[in-house]
Scaffold this active site. Sequence first.
Site, PDB file in Angstrom:
ATOM      1  N   GLY A  72      43.560  13.383   8.374  1.00 42.29           N
ATOM      2  CA  GLY A  72      43.592  14.814   8.077  1.00 42.29           C
ATOM      3  C   GLY A  72      42.247  15.327   7.583  1.00 42.29           C
ATOM      4  O   GLY A  72      41.498  14.611   6.914  1.00 42.29           O
ATOM      5  N   TYR A 136      29.684  18.253   7.628  1.00 48.47           N
ATOM      6  CA  TYR A 136      30.810  17.392   8.029  1.00 48.47           C
ATOM      7  C   TYR A 136      30.468  15.906   7.827  1.00 48.47           C
ATOM      8  O   TYR A 136      31.244  15.155   7.213  1.00 48.47           O
ATOM      9  CB  TYR A 136      31.144  17.695   9.494  1.00 48.47           C
ATOM     10  CG  TYR A 136      32.050  16.713  10.165  1.00 48.47           C
ATOM     11  CD1 TYR A 136      33.378  16.585   9.782  1.00 48.47           C
ATOM     12  CD2 TYR A 136      31.576  15.903  11.202  1.00 48.47           C
ATOM     13  CE1 TYR A 136      34.210  15.671  10.411  1.00 48.47           C
ATOM     14  CE2 TYR A 136      32.407  15.008  11.836  1.00 48.47           C
ATOM     15  CZ  TYR A 136      33.726  14.874  11.436  1.00 48.47           C
ATOM     16  OH  TYR A 136      34.546  13.980  12.060  1.00 48.47           O
TER      17      TYR A 136
END
Length: 263
Positions: A72, A136
């Site tokens: 996730g 990220y």
Amino acid sequence: KTHHRLLLTGAAGGLGTALRERLKANCTVLRLSDKSAFGEALPGEEIVLADLANAVEVDAMVAGCDAIVHLGGISVEAPFEAILQANILGVYHLYEAARKHGVKRVVFASSNHVTGFYKQSETITADHPARPDSYYGVSKAFGEDFSRFYFDRYGIETACVRIGSSFPEPRDRRMLATWLSFDDLHRLISACLSTPVLGHSIVFGMSDNAVTWWDNSRARHIGYVPQDSSDVFREAVFARTPAPDLNDPAAIYQGGGFVKATP
Ligand code: NAI
Ligand code: 15L
């Protein structure tokens, strides 16, 4: 089956969807989680929705599980504030819940973008320092460090799987080096879940591709043996994609387009 109740986060995503059926072989009950509703539980499954940014929801998601496959989170470059919530706070919440509920093993979906600023001409091992290529990538490096901290302090074992490019087929020339088939991804996760001593490990998630930038010799104890290869797609990928501009950073660095992606 190595586990009774296995938690899969990010279950509604691309890899979660690919692993949903495959991971049933690893557990008695597969608990699926994502941020918002994605359908009904099938036999052998249960669904517990949670926003990773919400500590109370994450605690309830983890309670009763004996291992976690953590997919996730935000999976591409995005504004820092969004990455902070899902990937950084999310990892903290997940490991705090794991500690409180006695979960002993986690497979964390890290990314090749932790080391995206190494050149495609270099070969790296898990011992090379991180060189993240994006917010990220930085968030995945955080997850690797955070899980090492919780291993050293609390003994929670984690495999940080630096996934290359896991899609049905390689989409461009770069992915001939980085491709990981869904079956090999499942083989790798199964090896991480079942190896007797995992410790805190970093492993590059790639198939048996002829061209590679990553040396997995530091992860031999996991016992992962890839069975697929991007090589069968090589001719078709070359035929349908243009030759890259060799001055383009996306063609120079391992992270490809992520090295210049702006959120
Ligand atoms: P995806 O974007 O399709 O799936 C991620 C899932 O996480 C989505 O279903 C999304 O709803 C969920 N999510 C996002 N924010 C959340 C939040 N705050 N709370 C709860 N759930 C949230 O990505 P994909 O391709 O399935 O990747 C899965 C994992 O593997 C990700 O962590 C990604 O960073 C990692 N990864 C994937 C690669 C690939 O080639 N597919 C390569 C490298 C890493
Ligand atoms: C990733 O980390 C992304 O989640 C995925 O969507 C791909 O872009 C992959 O890396 C890649 O590097 O190809």
